[in-house]
Design an enzyme around this catalytic site. Structure first.
Site, short mmCIF file in Angstrom:
data_model
loop_
_atom_site.label_atom_id
_atom_site.label_comp_id
_atom_site.label_asym_id
_atom_site.label_seq_id
_atom_site.Cartn_x
_atom_site.Cartn_y
_atom_site.Cartn_z
N ARG A 124 -3.04 -2.68 -22.98
CA ARG A 124 -3.97 -3.12 -24.04
C ARG A 124 -3.30 -3.48 -25.35
NH1 ARG A 124 -6.37 1.14 -21.94
NH2 ARG A 124 -7.26 0.48 -19.98
N THR A 134 -8.10 12.66 -20.15
CA THR A 134 -6.98 11.81 -20.57
C THR A 134 -7.35 10.96 -21.79
OG1 THR A 134 -7.67 10.30 -18.83
CG2 THR A 134 -5.77 11.70 -18.38
N ASP A 177 -18.08 10.46 -14.99
CA ASP A 177 -17.00 9.62 -15.52
C ASP A 177 -17.37 9.05 -16.89
OD1 ASP A 177 -14.60 8.26 -15.74
OD2 ASP A 177 -15.14 6.65 -14.37
N LYS A 225 -19.10 5.53 -22.82
CA LYS A 225 -19.67 5.09 -21.54
C LYS A 225 -21.08 5.60 -21.30
CE LYS A 225 -15.61 4.62 -18.47
NZ LYS A 225 -15.00 5.26 -17.27
N TRP A 275 -13.65 -0.01 -22.26
CA TRP A 275 -12.61 -0.05 -23.30
C TRP A 275 -12.70 -1.29 -24.17
CZ3 TRP A 275 -9.97 -4.49 -23.19
CH2 TRP A 275 -10.06 -5.22 -22.00
N VAL A 312 -10.43 -2.78 -13.92
CA VAL A 312 -11.20 -2.15 -12.85
C VAL A 312 -12.50 -2.90 -12.55
CG1 VAL A 312 -12.40 -0.47 -14.34
CG2 VAL A 312 -12.03 0.05 -11.93
#
Ligand code: CA
Length: 723
Positions: free
Chosen positions: A161, A279, A344, A371, A433, A584
């Site tokens: 990124r 993470t 998630d 999210k 993101w 993804v």
């Protein structure tokens, strides 16, 4: 593409010019470049420091809109530019000025950096390129030689990124876990350091941030059972200054710091055996006045909290924004968006700092649309939640209780009962993101929203492993086999995306631009009352920032997911975006996004200015031979089993129902010899060096055959025209 005769950067060193002429990969002709090289060599006497970014310069970045010196342009990460030469009145005259072809065709997610006429941009496989920001001429490239097989550890493509620049160096985190410092003047290696334990499947895809001579980098891997952290390294020496773990480690060993002992009280069982997740794979922001660094923390590993923390608990600091001291890594405050995270729902999404007047009070806030579908406005001095409203359809929680700061969950949101629970947003996120933008002129935050849901069901066969998706969720259902048409029908009609212009004070949507697909690009707003975004339908477009009216668009020939920037060279304003379909959302969605024009990828930096009339070369159509698949021998039961295994092991890269909407091979079109060598590839790993690792430790030869049967069936579907 015409060659520019007017050099914006005559003082580049001889070394740069030579490298540029040798390595140039732009659309420019090489002979003419060689001439220019000779010219600039003569004029080179004193080279100004390349990438001359300092603390003072970065703190004052808002007053220096010619440059885009850090990934969010300023420390506030607003991604708003005061430039207005290109504006809502003249944007119709915007045209392509130059483009740069990346040497690979995998996904591109980078925000370019521009400092004093030089653009620094990363491509796939963590490669870094320095380009003349006026002409597109390549000054140097740096390939960190990421081992292709490391791609198997990446949940979400071999993307990067962006870079950070500081006092003559360019910093990039590599997919295989290194932090690399490159000399900005010539692209040579200054230092590199390993930031991970390479026995574990960590990856780096996020852009580093730099505060007072320390470069901060996190990593990804929560889909594979790792423990999250962020580290700071000295920009000169590469020596580690501190590391902040986001989840506690083994209970019987001393915790790394006192706050982790407190955090451990919110975990139960033997969470460390599963990694825990958390993470810090993307977003950070820094407030120089408060001297606080904000990090966005990811989801739990596995997703199912009943596995990682069986007696309950909030599981700090999963899905939290954490404020830490940038000099020491010391904890200051946190706000957890999703306690006992199960879906998630990372809080790694873009964070924006702004000063807002709320109920008559000037508040220093941090804003995030993670999210989970809620837009949060938080006091960034204290971490106190000021307001939160859902910015899209949310079915896991009714609202956020402002007294407690906690979500009020809805019945049926959690999936521990063996049933399938279709929940919105999905793990792909109501917003991922893709950077937002906040315009202080309009007062809106522009959010690239994703509309979708996900069928969550507990995975009764779960075993902890760092070699495959480590979710605790039945990915076979998630892969939506044909025999689960009911679930597919529930999930599919919702899949689309839009731009939301969000009023963060009123906490409501003001207008939206609707798209037929999700996985649309990041945002840029400008004082020209403009909003720029690329999208999954292969367009780069400009909108009126006040009302969303579409003012201009360009056929980019590929889906765009990265965020645009703007800058000036010699007083002229440019708009730039790194185009390239991937990530993804492109890899895993497969058949779901087949209508997206982004299926045929060409990765490029596209740069525009007023009055330019450049053209891209004609797109090269994908020529696929009609496959000649082997005879289909699998029974319906074997095909169903093969599909389930494909969904569990293969679909994250090769796409839902073996349809590739990315540059990863579309397995329906496999050549006869590939079918013949199926087990050599899938089990033995003979294509290891092309990123296709052997799965010998993950699946049995019988399972491999079942998957092969399913893929063969999909090839027959193509031949029979019922695909
Ligand atoms: Ca995740």
């Amino acid at each position: 593409m015409s060659i520019k005769t007017d050099h914006s950067f005559k003082k580049i060193s001889l070394a740069i010019a030579v490298v540029a002429s040798v390595l140039s990969m732009t659309g420019c002709g090489k002979e003419e470049q060689a001439e220019k090289t000779a010219e600039s060599a003569v004029t080179t006497v004193t080279a100004p420091m390349a990438a001359n970014v300092t603390t003072d310069r970065l703190i004052a970045a808002d007053a220096d809109p010619s440059n885009w010196m850090s990934t969010g342009r300023t420390y506030s990460e607003q991604r708003f530019s005061p430039l207005e030469a290109i504006n809502a009145d003249n944007v119709a005259e915007l045209g392509l000025d130059w483009y740069f072809d990346f040497p690979t065709n995998r996904g591109i997610e980078a925000t370019p950096i521009v400092v004093d006429g030089v653009m620094y941009v990363s491509g796939s496989w963590s490669m870094v390129f320095a380009l003349d920001a006026k002409t597109g001429e390549m000054l140097w490239q740096y390939d960190p030689q990421v081992p292709p097989e490391w791609a198997a550890n990446a949940c979400c493509d071999v993307v990067n990124r962006g870079v950070a620049v500081w006092e003559g160096k360019v910093f990039v985190g590599t997919l295989d876990g290194r932090l690399v410092a490159i000399n900005a003047k010539d692209g040579s290696l200054a230092w590199e350091t390993m930031t991970i334990d390479q026995s574990k499947p960590y990856t780096i895809t996020g852009a580093p941030r730099i505060v007072k001579g320390k470069v901060m980098i996190g990593n990804g891997g929560a889909e594979y059972g790792v423990r999250g952290y962020v580290s700071a390294y000295d920009t000169d020496s590469g020596e580690m200054a501190w590391r902040f773990y986001t989840v506690p480690g083994k209970a019987e060993e001393p915790f790394e710091n006192p706050v982790l002992a407190k955090a451990a009280e919110t975990w139960t069982g033997e969470w460390w055996a599963y990694g825990g997740g958390g993470t810090v794979w993307d977003s950070m922001a820094y407030d120089p006045e408060l001297d606080l660094l904000y990090i966005g923390v990811g989801n739990g590993s596995p997703w199912d909290p009943a596995i990682r923390s069986p007696e309950g608990g909030d599981n700090l600091f999963l899905s939290s924004i954490v404020a830490i001291k940038p000099d020491t890594g010391e904890y200051v405050w946190h706000y957890q968006t999703t306690p006992a995270e199960a879906w998630d729902y990372t809080a790694t999404q873009h964070m924006i700092l702004a000063d807002l007047n709320i109920d008559g009070n000037d508040r220093k806030v941090i804003m995030q649309a993670p999210k989970n579908g809620f837009f949060y406005v938080i006091d960034r001095e204290t971490g106190k939640l000021l307001s939160a409203e859902n910015y899209t359809t949310v079915t896991w929680a009714s609202h956020i209780d402002l007294e407690t700061g906690r979500p009020v969950e809805l019945d049926g949101a959690r999936y521990g009962d063996g049933e399938v629970h279709v929940v919105s947003p999905p793990g792909l996120g109501a917003h991922s993101w893709h950077p937002m933008s906040y315009s202080p002129d309009t007062g809106y935050v522009y959010i690239p929203v994703q509309e979708a849901s996900f069928p969550y069901q507990q995975d009764v066969d779960f075993e902890t492993s760092t070699e495959r998706w480590h979710t605790g969720v039945n990915m076979e259902i998630a892969g939506l086999p044909e025999n689960d048409k009911e679930i597919r029908d529930m999930v599919n009609p919702m899949i689309k995306g839009h731009i939301a212009a969000w009023d963060p004070i009123a906490q409501k949507e003001v207008w939206r631009v609707q798209f037929p697909n999700l996985w649309n690009g990041g945002m840029l707003s400008t004082a020209g009352n403009l909003l720029f975004q690329g999208n999954a339908d292969a367009e780069f477009a400009a909108y009126n920032a006040t009302d969303g009216a579409r003012l201009w668009s360009f056929d980019a020939q590929t889906g765009i997911v990265a965020a645009p920037i703007t800058y000036t060279v010699d007083g002229e304003q440019y708009i730039a975006v790194a185009a390239g379909w991937g990530g993804v959302g492109a890899l895993a969605t497969g058949a779901i996004l087949t209508d997206a024009k982004g299926a045929i990828n060409r990765s490029r930096v596209l740069v525009y200015k007023l009055g330019a009339e450049g053209q891209l070369p004609d797109p090269v159509p994908v020529k696929r031979e009609l496959p000649t698949p082997p005879v289909l021998e699998a029974s319906p039961e074997e095909l169903a089993a093969g599909h389930a295994l494909f969904s569990r092991h293969c679909s994250m890269c090769h796409g839902d129902r073996a349809v590739s909407a990315s540059s990863v091979p579309d397995l329906r079109y496999m050549a006869p010899q590939t079918h013949e060598h199926w087990n050599d590839i899938v089990i033995e790993g003979v294509l290891n060096k092309r990123g296709m690792v052997g799965f010998a430790s993950r699946i049995t030869p019988e399972e491999s055959s079942l998957i092969h049967g399913y893929v063969t069936k999909r090839a027959h579907d193509v031949v029979n025209g019922n695909d």
